[in-house]
Each structure stands twice: as structure tokens, then as C-alpha cells.
Scaffold this motif. Structure first.
Motif, short mmCIF file in Angstrom:
data_model
loop_
_atom_site.label_atom_id
_atom_site.label_comp_id
_atom_site.label_asym_id
_atom_site.label_seq_id
_atom_site.Cartn_x
_atom_site.Cartn_y
_atom_site.Cartn_z
N THR A 76 3.71 -4.92 -9.49
CA THR A 76 2.61 -4.02 -8.92
C THR A 76 2.86 -3.40 -7.59
N SER A 77 1.87 -3.01 -6.86
CA SER A 77 2.19 -2.48 -5.38
C SER A 77 1.30 -3.26 -4.36
N PRO A 78 1.47 -3.21 -3.18
CA PRO A 78 0.67 -3.89 -2.10
C PRO A 78 -0.75 -3.15 -2.16
N LYS A 79 -0.95 -2.08 -2.58
CA LYS A 79 -2.19 -1.48 -2.68
C LYS A 79 -2.79 -1.77 -3.99
N LEU A 98 -4.24 -16.16 2.22
CA LEU A 98 -5.32 -16.28 2.02
C LEU A 98 -6.22 -15.32 2.57
N ASN A 99 -5.82 -14.69 3.60
CA ASN A 99 -6.71 -13.77 4.47
C ASN A 99 -6.25 -12.44 3.88
N TRP A 100 -5.35 -12.21 3.03
CA TRP A 100 -4.92 -10.71 2.75
C TRP A 100 -5.69 -10.63 1.28
N GLY A 101 -7.09 -10.50 1.36
CA GLY A 101 -7.95 -10.14 0.23
C GLY A 101 -8.20 -11.06 -0.70
N TRP A 102 -7.81 -12.36 -0.61
CA TRP A 102 -8.00 -13.07 -1.71
C TRP A 102 -9.13 -14.26 -1.88
N TYR A 149 -2.70 -5.59 8.44
CA TYR A 149 -2.04 -5.62 9.80
C TYR A 149 -2.99 -5.93 10.71
N GLY A 150 -2.62 -6.83 11.67
CA GLY A 150 -3.59 -7.55 12.71
C GLY A 150 -4.43 -6.64 13.49
N PHE A 151 -3.59 -5.52 14.10
CA PHE A 151 -4.34 -4.69 15.04
C PHE A 151 -5.53 -3.80 14.34
N ALA A 152 -5.30 -3.72 13.10
CA ALA A 152 -6.43 -3.19 12.33
C ALA A 152 -7.32 -3.93 11.57
N GLY A 153 -7.50 -5.26 11.99
CA GLY A 153 -8.46 -6.36 11.50
C GLY A 153 -8.13 -6.78 9.92
N LEU A 154 -7.01 -6.26 9.36
CA LEU A 154 -6.19 -6.56 7.96
C LEU A 154 -6.92 -5.66 7.28
N SER A 155 -7.50 -4.66 7.56
CA SER A 155 -8.05 -3.62 6.67
C SER A 155 -6.99 -2.76 5.80
N THR A 156 -6.93 -2.82 4.71
CA THR A 156 -6.29 -1.66 3.80
C THR A 156 -6.84 -0.57 3.43
N ASP A 157 -7.70 -0.02 3.96
CA ASP A 157 -8.57 1.02 3.56
C ASP A 157 -7.79 2.20 4.26
N ASN A 158 -7.06 2.98 3.60
CA ASN A 158 -6.08 3.90 4.27
C ASN A 158 -7.00 5.09 4.98
N ALA A 159 -8.12 5.58 4.06
CA ALA A 159 -9.04 6.41 4.93
C ALA A 159 -9.82 5.87 5.94
N ASP A 160 -10.12 4.96 6.02
CA ASP A 160 -10.68 4.01 7.61
C ASP A 160 -9.74 4.13 8.48
N LEU A 161 -8.27 3.54 8.20
CA LEU A 161 -7.61 3.29 9.00
C LEU A 161 -7.03 4.90 9.84
N GLN A 162 -6.83 5.81 9.00
CA GLN A 162 -6.53 7.20 9.52
C GLN A 162 -7.54 7.96 10.16
N GLU A 163 -8.82 7.16 10.13
CA GLU A 163 -10.03 7.79 11.03
C GLU A 163 -9.98 7.04 12.33
N ARG A 164 -9.67 5.86 12.30
CA ARG A 164 -9.74 4.92 13.38
C ARG A 164 -8.51 4.79 14.36
N PHE A 165 -7.18 5.41 13.70
CA PHE A 165 -5.94 5.38 14.52
C PHE A 165 -5.07 6.67 14.03
N GLN A 166 -4.13 6.66 14.87
CA GLN A 166 -3.08 7.91 14.46
C GLN A 166 -2.20 7.03 13.42
N ILE A 167 -2.10 7.06 12.17
CA ILE A 167 -1.13 6.21 11.44
C ILE A 167 -0.82 7.06 10.27
#
Length: 270
Positions: A76-79, A98-102, A149-167
Motif C-alpha cells: 500500500t502507500s502512506p496516502k 493510534l493518532n495517525w488516522g485510526w 507531521y506534528g507541525f501540521a497537526g497530523l493532517s495528510t490533506d496535501n491540498a490543505d497543507l500546500q495552502e497553509r505552508f510552503q511544502i
């Protein structure tokens, strides 16, 4: 020899393949589908359903300990791992928090069996020190798509992260470290790497020790467990039972240490 006598002599041999076929077709062996994605040095995914790293060693030991269980690797993949779980493609996944989406999914978890943490890695330049990481969210960041990632509040939504950070996202720690070494600050100032991986990298590439500045503070520290589907072919309690002898005789701890990882303190003293 008349026909009746010939048949009497040959009959046991004629029946033998049927009996053997029945015997080999009936087995008490339980096959466990294990979801695996690339997460070195915990797991390195290879072709032909092979997995290396700590997970590869551990699965071999567990199969040896209980001959009635076999593990089938499902790449599988992380995503994609949560979607693949919901689709029923696998029933067990190793080394997850347990905090990683489970939290809302039908899984039962073992107690923590591994600890690690993520750190920040930058190019070591004159005048740079640990304060370079004070406002890491304002830096150009390279990360793995689907990782939490901790700095991003554990979010894995790429679109959201790219809107909030330079990533910038990739699928490889090696690529991210190479981007840092390329010294292109508009693209990559900081890579987020699990500490066990950067330690492994520096052991294999000692020339990079002087090139990288590694943060003393962690982006996040995590305790990892084994997750099993509720109602699946094996329970979290059974997985713990299989692992216990390896813990008690120290084999598991030695495996973990070989890969630069740590066991939780409650397991370390066993």
C-alpha cells in the motif's frame, strides 16, 4: 493374475494421489494479509511481495514461532493505506500510531511496541544553529506525502497543507535529503525525517555528517503499535502473544536496536 486380484493389488496406489490431494488441500494454516508501505528503516518495500527492514525480520521470526500462521504482504502507500484497509485488502498493519488516522476505524491495537520521532534536517551553513528551526512552519519544507507531521497537526490533506505552508511532497527520504543538499532554499530548506532514518543515512554516508544540521527538538515523538481489524483473522491480543517470547528472550530488542530504533521503556526492562 486374474483381473480381480490385479485390481486388489493396484487399488491402494490408485487411491494414493486422491488421498494426498485431500491432505494437502486441507490445512489449519491461517494466512494474515499485512498492509506494508515504505517507511525505512521500519519497512522497506521491495518487488515480489518482499519487505525488508525491521518488519521483514520480525515477520520471519513470528512465522517461525508459529507454523500455523503465514503473512502475505499487501503493498500500500502512506496516502492510500486507510482506503485499502476500508476496502478489505489487508487486516493487519505494523508500527502505526493510534493518532495517525485510526481513531474511528474498526481496529484493535497492541500496546506500544516501538518508539521513534521525526526531526528537522537542514543544510549546515555558517551562522546556522538550532534557532534555524524555531519557526519551521515558515520555512520551505520537503516531506513525504501521506505521512503525519506534528507541525501540521497530523493532517495528510496535501491540498490543505500546500495552502497553509510552503511544502513540497515526495515519496522518498533520500530524494528529500538530496533536495536539501542541492541548496535550493526557495524549494527546500527543511526536510522532516524520522530520527532512525537519518541515523542510518549518516552511518552509511559519513561524509554527510558535516553537511546536515539536525534539530535537537522533535517535530513529534510517537509510540507505534500493531493494528488488527476487529473481527479479522487474527486479534491484537494474539499478535501480542506471538511477540511476547521474542521480547522475553531479548530477540525483539536486538532486532530493534540493529535498525537504530527503540522499544518503549515498559518493554526495555523485560
Amino acid at each position: 493374475m486374474n483381473f480381480r486380484r490385479l485390481l486388489k493389488t493396484a487399488l491402494p496406489y490408485l487411491c494414493l494421489p486422491v488421498a494426498l490431494g485431500f491432505a494437502t488441500g486441507v490445512s489449519s494454516e491461517t494466512e494474515i494479509a499485512v498492509g506494508v508501505y515504505d517507511f525505512p528503516p521500519l519497512a522497506a518495500v521491495r518487488e515480489n511481495t518482499r519487505v525488508e527492514g525491521l518488519l521483514g525480520e520480525l515477520l520471519t521470526e513470528l512465522e517461525t514461532a508459529d507454523r500455523e500462521i503465514t503473512f502475505r504482504i499487501v503493498h500500500t502507500s502512506p496516502k492510500r493505506r486507510h482506503l485499502d484497509f476500508e476496502a478489505g485488502l489487508y487486516d493487519v498493519i505494523f508500527f502505526e500510531s493510534l493518532n495517525w488516522g485510526w481513531e474511528s476505524r474498526p481496529v484493535a491495537a497492541t500496546r506500544p511496541v516501538l518508539t521513534d520521532e521525526d526531526v528537522y534536517v537542514a543544510l549546515d551553513k555558517p551562522g546556522r544553529d538550532q534557532s534555524f528551526f524555531d519557526n519551521v512552519a515558515d520555512r520551505a519544507i520537503v516531506a513525504i506525502s501521506g505521512y503525519h507531521y506534528g507541525f501540521a497537526g497530523l493532517s495528510t490533506d496535501n491540498a490543505d497543507l500546500q495552502e497553509r505552508f510552503q511544502i513540497e511532497f515526495s515519496h522518498s527520504h533520500e530524494r528529500n535529503l538530496n533536495l536539501i543538499k542541492a541548496d535550493r532554499p526557495s524549494l527546500a530548506e527543511v526536510a522532516i525525517i524520522n530520527r532512525s532514518y537519518i541515523q542510518m543515512h549518516l552511518e552509511q554516508h559519513p561524509e554527510d555528517r558535516a553537511r546536515f544540521l539536525v534539530s535537537e527538538m522533535a517535530d513529534q515523538t510517537y509510540q507505534l503499535r500493531i493494528m488488527a481489524r476487529k473481527g479479522g483473522p487474527i486479534t491484537a491480543a494474539t499478535l501480542e502473544r506471538l511477540l511476547l517470547p521474542l521480547i522475553e528472550d531479548g530477540r525483539y530488542q536486538r532486532m530493534v536496536e540493529r535498525h537504530g530504533l527503540q522499544v518503549p521503556s515498559e518493554l526495555a526492562g523485560r
